[in-house]
Design a protein around this motif. Structure first.
Motif, PDB file in Angstrom:
ATOM      1  N   LYS C  41       0.829  -1.205   0.000  1.00 21.82           N
ATOM      2  CA  LYS C  41       0.000   0.000   0.000  1.00 21.82           C
ATOM      3  C   LYS C  41       0.871   1.266   0.000  1.00 21.82           C
ATOM      4  N   SER C  42       1.779   1.315   0.978  1.00 26.20           N
ATOM      5  CA  SER C  42       2.655   2.474   1.106  1.00 26.20           C
ATOM      6  C   SER C  42       3.502   2.660  -0.135  1.00 26.20           C
ATOM      7  N   THR C  43       3.984   1.539  -0.675  1.00 21.04           N
ATOM      8  CA  THR C  43       4.878   1.618  -1.829  1.00 21.04           C
ATOM      9  C   THR C  43       4.176   2.310  -2.990  1.00 21.04           C
ATOM     10  N   ILE C  44       2.886   1.975  -3.214  1.00 20.97           N
ATOM     11  CA  ILE C  44       2.145   2.611  -4.304  1.00 20.97           C
ATOM     12  C   ILE C  44       2.143   4.121  -4.117  1.00 20.97           C
ATOM     13  N   LEU C  45       1.814   4.584  -2.902  1.00 20.08           N
ATOM     14  CA  LEU C  45       1.774   6.022  -2.643  1.00 20.08           C
ATOM     15  C   LEU C  45       3.133   6.664  -2.867  1.00 20.08           C
ATOM     16  N   ARG C  46       4.162   6.034  -2.300  1.00 21.19           N
ATOM     17  CA  ARG C  46       5.481   6.651  -2.328  1.00 21.19           C
ATOM     18  C   ARG C  46       6.127   6.627  -3.701  1.00 21.19           C
ATOM     19  N   CYS C  47       5.623   5.769  -4.615  1.00 19.92           N
ATOM     20  CA  CYS C  47       6.132   5.807  -5.979  1.00 19.92           C
ATOM     21  C   CYS C  47       5.565   7.013  -6.714  1.00 19.92           C
ATOM     22  N   ILE C  48       4.344   7.420  -6.331  1.00 21.54           N
ATOM     23  CA  ILE C  48       3.689   8.495  -7.073  1.00 21.54           C
ATOM     24  C   ILE C  48       4.462   9.804  -6.952  1.00 21.54           C
ATOM     25  N   ASN C  49       4.952  10.154  -5.744  1.00 15.23           N
ATOM     26  CA  ASN C  49       5.751  11.389  -5.649  1.00 15.23           C
ATOM     27  C   ASN C  49       7.240  11.072  -5.641  1.00 15.23           C
ATOM     28  N   ARG C  50       7.564   9.903  -6.056  1.00 17.02           N
ATOM     29  CA  ARG C  50       8.946   9.435  -6.192  1.00 17.02           C
ATOM     30  C   ARG C  50       9.775   9.543  -4.927  1.00 17.02           C
ATOM     31  N   MET C  51       9.142   9.196  -3.800  1.00 17.85           N
ATOM     32  CA  MET C  51       9.953   8.968  -2.624  1.00 17.85           C
ATOM     33  C   MET C  51      10.661   7.634  -2.833  1.00 17.85           C
ATOM     34  N   HIS C  52      10.060   6.762  -3.688  1.00 14.57           N
ATOM     35  CA  HIS C  52      10.694   5.504  -4.084  1.00 14.57           C
ATOM     36  C   HIS C  52      10.781   5.464  -5.607  1.00 14.57           C
ATOM     37  N   ASP C  53      11.784   4.773  -6.133  1.00 16.28           N
ATOM     38  CA  ASP C  53      11.917   4.578  -7.588  1.00 16.28           C
ATOM     39  C   ASP C  53      11.217   3.298  -8.001  1.00 16.28           C
ATOM     40  N   ILE C  54      10.759   3.259  -9.251  1.00 18.18           N
ATOM     41  CA  ILE C  54      10.234   1.991  -9.767  1.00 18.18           C
ATOM     42  C   ILE C  54      11.260   1.388 -10.717  1.00 18.18           C
ATOM     43  N   GLN C  55      11.175   0.058 -10.886  1.00 18.76           N
ATOM     44  CA  GLN C  55      12.191  -0.607 -11.699  1.00 18.76           C
ATOM     45  C   GLN C  55      11.735  -0.825 -13.139  1.00 18.76           C
ATOM     46  N   GLN C  56      10.442  -1.020 -13.333  1.00 20.25           N
ATOM     47  CA  GLN C  56       9.961  -1.334 -14.673  1.00 20.25           C
ATOM     48  C   GLN C  56       8.570  -0.761 -14.842  1.00 20.25           C
ATOM     49  N   GLY C  57       8.183  -0.482 -16.084  1.00 25.08           N
ATOM     50  CA  GLY C  57       6.869   0.090 -16.342  1.00 25.08           C
ATOM     51  C   GLY C  57       6.937   1.607 -16.343  1.00 25.08           C
ATOM     52  N   THR C  58       5.789   2.244 -16.548  1.00 25.14           N
ATOM     53  CA  THR C  58       5.786   3.706 -16.528  1.00 25.14           C
ATOM     54  C   THR C  58       4.732   4.202 -15.557  1.00 25.14           C
ATOM     55  N   LEU C  59       5.043   5.330 -14.925  1.00 25.24           N
ATOM     56  CA  LEU C  59       4.136   5.947 -13.985  1.00 25.24           C
ATOM     57  C   LEU C  59       4.040   7.417 -14.383  1.00 25.24           C
ATOM     58  N   THR C  60       2.867   7.832 -14.870  1.00 24.17           N
ATOM     59  CA  THR C  60       2.737   9.233 -15.264  1.00 24.17           C
ATOM     60  C   THR C  60       1.725   9.933 -14.374  1.00 24.17           C
ATOM     61  N   VAL C  61       2.039  11.183 -14.036  1.00 20.21           N
ATOM     62  CA  VAL C  61       1.119  12.017 -13.271  1.00 20.21           C
ATOM     63  C   VAL C  61       0.872  13.275 -14.097  1.00 20.21           C
ATOM     64  N   ASP C  62      -0.382  13.507 -14.439  1.00 19.50           N
ATOM     65  CA  ASP C  62      -0.733  14.634 -15.315  1.00 19.50           C
ATOM     66  C   ASP C  62       0.136  14.654 -16.569  1.00 19.50           C
ATOM     67  N   GLY C  63       0.348  13.499 -17.143  1.00 19.85           N
ATOM     68  CA  GLY C  63       1.099  13.409 -18.387  1.00 19.85           C
ATOM     69  C   GLY C  63       2.604  13.470 -18.239  1.00 19.85           C
ATOM     70  N   VAL C  64       3.121  13.636 -17.006  1.00 16.10           N
ATOM     71  CA  VAL C  64       4.571  13.716 -16.801  1.00 16.10           C
ATOM     72  C   VAL C  64       5.077  12.352 -16.344  1.00 16.10           C
ATOM     73  N   ASP C  65       6.124  11.850 -17.004  1.00 15.65           N
ATOM     74  CA  ASP C  65       6.718  10.595 -16.567  1.00 15.65           C
ATOM     75  C   ASP C  65       7.525  10.864 -15.300  1.00 15.65           C
ATOM     76  N   VAL C  66       7.082  10.297 -14.173  1.00 15.20           N
ATOM     77  CA  VAL C  66       7.695  10.596 -12.884  1.00 15.20           C
ATOM     78  C   VAL C  66       9.168  10.195 -12.849  1.00 15.20           C
ATOM     79  N   GLU C  67       9.496   9.095 -13.515  1.00 15.46           N
ATOM     80  CA  GLU C  67      10.880   8.597 -13.481  1.00 15.46           C
ATOM     81  C   GLU C  67      11.850   9.530 -14.191  1.00 15.46           C
ATOM     82  N   SER C  68      11.321  10.422 -15.064  1.00  9.26           N
ATOM     83  CA  SER C  68      12.223  11.303 -15.804  1.00  9.26           C
ATOM     84  C   SER C  68      12.621  12.506 -14.968  1.00  9.26           C
TER      85      SER C  68
END
Lengths: 284, 288, 255
Positions: C41-68
C-alpha cells in the motif's frame, strides 16, 4: 435554585497584558488572536546583559587573538610530556583515586536516608521535606574548593581534608539527584503492600527500595566520575592528591612535567568513565 | 541481546518444566542462584573501600582547628554587613556581579564554540572515524582541570575577570558539546521525510526541519551550563581569575571571619537564586 | 490524472513490493487503498511522488513521466503533490502556524528562507488553510500541546497550504482513536468535494474506507486484486484481499 456555574477566567500573563495580542481577521471573516512575540524583548535584554558583561570583565578579542600564541607555547609543551616524571605521578594519582573512592562511598551512604526524607511521595510531612531540601541546596551552593580549604584549615593539610570535602560535595549532589528520581517511582506496589497489611517501613523496604537501588547506584557511579576529575584539583588548596603536584609543576613552569601529570589523569579518567558508563548501561 | 536470550531460555525451561508437571519441590530446586554474584559485588566493594581507607588517616585537628571551625561559624552568624551591602569595588555586591558577568560571557562563548564541535563529533552526521577523533579531542579539553586552564590563560590575558571569561569559554565546550551531540543524535528525522515530499532542498530541510528542533534543547543546555559556570566562577578567583573567590580565600587565610561570613552569604543567595531561575526556565522550555 | 502501466518495484534488499500494477486515477477521485501490512500500500503512494523509484513500467502524473524527473524538476513536481503521514511529522516544538508556513519554503529566495521571513499574504493564506480544517484558534499554540487529531489537522493544513492537486495520505488515521479518525476522514471528504483535490489514502480500517471513500483498491502481495466503487465490494472480495483472514474493523483493531 442552583447558581449558574461560572468557569474561572484563564490567567493572562503580565507580558500579554502590557503588549495586547493582535486580532487577525481572514478573508471569510473568521478571526484568531496572535500573542505578541517575546523575541524582541528577549533579544534586547540579552544584548544589554552581554554589553554590560563585556564592560565588567574588560574582555577584549584583540588581546585574545594577539597573545594567543602564549597559550599554544604552553599547550605545545604539555603535549610533549616528560616521561621520566611518570614515577613521581603514581603515588599522588593513587592518593587522588583513593580520596575519590572513599569520599564517594561516604557521601553516597549518607545521601540515601536524606534523599528518602526529601521525597514528597514518601514523606508526607511538607515541613520535613522542605527543610531537608533547603539544607541540601545550601550545601550545594558552597564550592568544593572552599569546603576543601576550610577542611584543610581545620584538620591539617592532607588527604583526610580532601576526602571530607568530596564526601560533603557528593552528599549534596547525589541526595538531590536521588530524591528527584525517587519522586518518579511507581507507588502502586507500595499501596499493594499496605493493602495486604504491611506497615510503612515494610512496604517501603520491599516495594520502593528495589526500584530505587539501580538508580541510586547509577547516580553514585556518575558522581564518582565527577569526583575523580574534581579531586585532582583539591590539592591546590592543600587537600592532598594530584593537585599538589599540578600546583608545583605550574609554579616551576615545568609544563612538560605538567603534561605528564595531565596525561596520567586523562588515562585514569577515560578508563573510569568507560567502566562506569558500561556499568550504568547494565543497571538501566 | 544476551539478556533476552537468557530470559527466553529461562521461560522455556519453566514451560518445559510445566509440561512435565514437576513437583513444587523440584521447581524450588531450580531457582536461580544469584547470591554468589551479590557476594562477589559486596566483596569487591569492601576491598575497594578497605584499600582506599588504608592511606587516609585522621591525623587529628590542627592546633588552630577548633578556632577555625568556631571562627567560620561565628562569621556565618555575624557577617560583616558593611561588606555585604557596600557598593565599593571590593564589596560583596560588586564581586557577585563580576562573577555573574564572567559566567554569562564564558557560557555564551562556550555555547557558540561547542556548536561546530558537536556537529563534527556526532556519528549521525560525520563518518564514524572523524566523529571519534573529535570526541577524543573534546575529552582532552575536559580532562584539563579548569584551574589549570585558568593558570595557562593568565599568561595570555593577565590576571582578572578577563581571564575567567576565556577559561570558562574553553572549559564549557566539553560538557556543552556532549549534550548537544545527544540532542543531534535524538533528532526526529520523520519531519525531514515530509519536507522532502513537499519539495524542499537540503538547505531548506536543515533550516526548517533540523534547526527548530535543536534550538530549544541547545538553549536549555546553555542555561544548565550557566548554572554550573556560576559555581565554577566563584572558585576561579583562587588563581587570580576574578570573581568572588579570591577575596573569600584571602579572608579565610587571614582569618577575618566576619568577612568570610559576608562572602559565604552572598555566594549562597546568588547560587540559590540562579539555580531556581534556571530550573524554572528549563522546565518551561521543555513543556512550552 | 495518475496512471500506472505495468509497474514493478523491487527494494534494494530484493523484496519485490509491486508486481505488474496497472491503475488509472482521474482528477478529483477519492480512493482508498486497502490490504494487509506489507502488501504494498505504502509503496504505491510513495512511488507516485517518487519517494521511491520503480524498476519497470511507466508511472505518469498529469502526463509527466515521474521517473524522468530529478533535482529541481522533481522538487517542483512535488509541490503539486501533498503528503500526509501516520505520525504527522510536525516540528512539535514550533507553533502551528510555523509548521503550516513551511509549505511555502520551497518557493522562497535563499535569504528569506534563512531568516524565516514570511510575508503578510503568506501568513494570511496559512491562517486560511488552518480555517479550512477548523483549527484557526490554535494558530499560535505549540504543536506539542495539541491532541493527535488536531496535530493531523495541522499536517492537513500544511499540505493544503502548498495548494496541491493530489494528496497522498499514508495511514492518516492509524494513530488516532475511532471518533477522531472519523472526524479526520470527513475532513478529507470535504476537501475532496470542495476543492476537487484527488485524494489517495492507505487505510487499515475497512469500514472507514467503505464509508468515506468513493473507490477502493485492494492490494495483496504487490498485486491489485480488487478495483471498483466502494459500494460494490462484496465480502468474498474482501476476504480475497485479506487472504481469507478476518476483516478488521475499527473497533476490533484498535485495542
Amino acid at each position: 435554585m442552583s447558581e449558574e456555574y461560572k468557569a474561572p477566567k484563564a490567567k493572562v500573563k503580565l507580558f500579554d497584558r502590557i503588549f495586547k495580542p493582535q486580532v487577525i481577521t481572514i478573508a471569510n471573516g473568521h478571526t484568531t488572536v496572535r500573542p505578541r512575540s517575546r523575541m524582541p524583548l528577549i533579544i534586547i535584554v540579552m544584548v544589554l546583559v552581554i554589553a554590560w558583561a563585556l564592560k565588567m570583565t574588560n574582555f577584549s578579542f584583540a588581546t585574545v587573538f594577539s597573545r594567543i600564541n602564549e597559550l599554544f607555547v604552553i599547550l605545545g609543551k604539555i603535549f610533549h610530556p616528560k616521561w621520566s616524571f611518570f614515577g613521581k605521578v603514581i603515588s599522588p594519582l593513587i592518593d587522588t583515586i583513593k580520596m575519590s573512592i572513599l569520599g564517594t562511598v561516604i557521601g553516597c551512604a549518607l545521601a540515601l536516608p536524606f534523599a528518602v526524607l526529601a521525597s514528597s511521595n514518601i514523606i508526607h510531612n511538607r515541613v520535613v521535606v522542605s527543610v531537608i531540601r533547603f539544607i541540601l541546596a545550601l550545601i550545594r551552593t558552597v564550592p568544593t574548593l572552599i569546603i576543601a580549604l576550610v577542611c584543610a584549615l581545620i584538620f591539617s593539610l592532607g588527604t583526610f581534608a580532601g576526602t571530607l570535602a568530596i564526601a560533603i560535595f557528593t552528599f549534596g549532589v547525589v541526595a538531590k539527584m536521588l530524591y528527584e528520581s525517587i519522586e518518579t517511582i511507581d507507588m502502586g506496589p507500595f499501596e499493594a503492600m499496605e493493602a495486604l497489611g504491611a506497615n510503612k517501613f515494610q512496604s517501603f523496604w520491599s516495594a520502593c527500595i528495589p526500584q530505587i537501588l539501580p538508580v541510586y547506584l547509577s547516580h553514585s557511579l556518575y558522581c564518582f566520575e565527577m569526583n575523580v576529575r574534581a579531586s585532582a584539583i583539591l590539592g591546590y588548596v592543600g587537600a592532598g592528591g594530584l593537585g599538589i603536584t599540578i600546583n608545583e609543576r605550574i609554579g616551576w613552569r615545568d609544563y612538560n612535567g605538567l603534561g605528564m601529570v595531565l596525561l596520567a589523569l586523562f588515562v585514569v579518567v577515560v578508563a573510569i568513565e568507560f567502566f562506569s558508563e558500561y556499568l550504568r548501561k547494565k543497571l538501566s | 541481546m544476551k539478556n533476552d536470550t537468557n530470559k527466553k531460555q529461562k521461560t522455556e525451561s519453566i514451560l518445559a518444566a510445566a509440561e512435565k508437571k514437576l513437583t513444587v519441590l523440584e521447581m524450588y530446586e531450580r531457582q536461580p542462584h544469584k547470591w554468589l554474584l551479590y557476594l562477589g559485588i559486596v566483596l569487591v566493594v569492601a576491598v575497594m573501600i578497605g584499600w582506599s581507607a588504608s592511606d587516609i588517616r585522621f591525623s587529628g585537628m590542627t592546633a588552630t582547628g577548633t578556632e577555625v571551625a568556631k571562627g567560620v561559624l561565628h562569621g556565618v552568624f555575624h557577617p560583616d554587613t558593611n561588606l555585604l551591602f557596600g557598593t565599593g569595588d571590593s564589596d560583596v555586591p560588586y564581586l557577585l556581579l563580576q562573577t555573574i558577568a564572567i559566567a554569562v560571557l564564558g557560557t555564551l562563548f562556550g555555547a557558540i564554540l561547542a556548536i561546530p564541535f558537536a556537529f563534527l563529533a556526532s556519528t549521525t552526521i560525520m563518518p564514524k572515524p572523524v566523529a571519534y577523533i573529535f570526541r577524543i579531542f573534546i575529552l582532552l579539553i575536559r580532562t584539563i582541570p579548569s584551574l589549570v586552564w585558568a593558570l595557562m590563560w593568565i599568561r595570555v590575558t593577565g590576571p582578572g575577570a578577563f581571564c575567567g571569561v576565556v577559561t570558562q569559554s574553553v572549559c564549557s565546550i566539553g560538557m556543552i558539546s556532549k549534550m548537544y551531540i545527544t540532542a543531534i543524535e535524538d533528532l526526529d528525522t520523520k519531519i525531514l521525510e515530509s519536507l522532502d515530499a513537499m519539495g524542499c532542498t537540503p538547505f531548506q530541510k536543515i533550516r526548517y526541519g533540523v534547526l527548530p528542533q535543536l534550538t530549544a534543547s541547545f538553549i536549555s543546555t546553555t542555561i544548565y551550563r550557566f548554572d554550573i559556570n556560576l559555581k565554577d566562577a566563584t572558585t576561579l578567583g583562587i588563581v587570580g581569575a576574578g570573581g568572588i573567590g579570591a577575596s573569600l580565600m584571602q579572608c579565610l587565610n587571614s582569618r577575618r571571619w566576619a568577612m568570610v561570613g559576608a562572602f559565604i552569604w552572598g555566594l549562597m543567595v546568588l547560587v540559590l537564586i540562579i539555580e531556581l531561575a534556571s530550573t524554572k526556565i528549563r522546565r518551561k522550555l521543555a513543556r512550552g | 490524472m495518475i496512471e500506472f502501466k505495468n509497474v514493478y518495484k523491487t527494494y534494494p534488499n530484493g523484496f519485490t513490493a509491486l508486481k505488474n500494477v496497472n491503475l488509472n486515477i482521474e482528477q478529483g477521485e477519492f480512493v482508498a487503498i486497502i490490504g494487509l501490512s506489507g502488501a504494498g500500500k505504502s509503496t504505491i503512494l510513495r512511488c507516485i511522488n517518487r519517494m521511491h523509484d520503480i524498476q519497470q513500467g511507466t508511472l505518469t502524473v498529469d502526463g509527466v513521466d515521474v521517473e524522468s524527473l530529478s533535482g529541481k524538476s522533481l522538487r517542483r513536481f512535488r509541490r503539486k503533490v501533498g503528503m500526509i503521514f501516520q505520525s504527522f511529522n510536525l516540528v512539535s516544538r514550533s507553533t502551528v502556524i510555523k509548521n503550516v508556513l513551511t509549505a511555502d519554503v520551497p518557493d522562497m529566495p535563499f535569504w528569506r528562507v534563512l531568516f524565516g521571513i514570511f510575508t503578510k499574504e503568506q501568513k494570511m493564506r496559512a491562517l486560511e488553510s488552518l480555517d479550512k480544517v477548523g483549527i484557526l484558534d490554535k494558530a499560535y499554540t505549540r504543536c506539542d500541546q495539541l491532541s493527535g487529531g488536531q496535530q493531523q489537522r495541522v499536517a492537513l493544513a500544511r499540505t493544503l497550504n502548498q495548494n496541491p492537486s493530489i494528496i497522498l495520505a499514508d495511514e492518516p488515521v492509524a494513530s488516532l482513536d475511532p471518533v477522531t479518525a472519523r472526524q479526520v476522514m470527513s475532513d478529507f471528504v470535504r476537501i475532496n468535494k470542495e476543492y476537487k483535490i484527488t485524494i489517495l489514502l492507505n487505510i487499515h480500517h475497512v469500514d472507514l474506507a467503505l464509508n468515506y471513500c468513493d473507490r477502493v483498491i485492494g492490494v495483496r502481495a504487490g498485486e491489485i486484486v480488487f478495483d471498483g466503487p466502494a459500494s460494490s465490494i462484496t465480502q468474498e472480495q474482501l476476504d480475497e484481499v485479506y487472504n481469507g483472514t478476518a476483516v478488521p474493523t475499527t473497533e476490533k483493531s484498535d485495542n
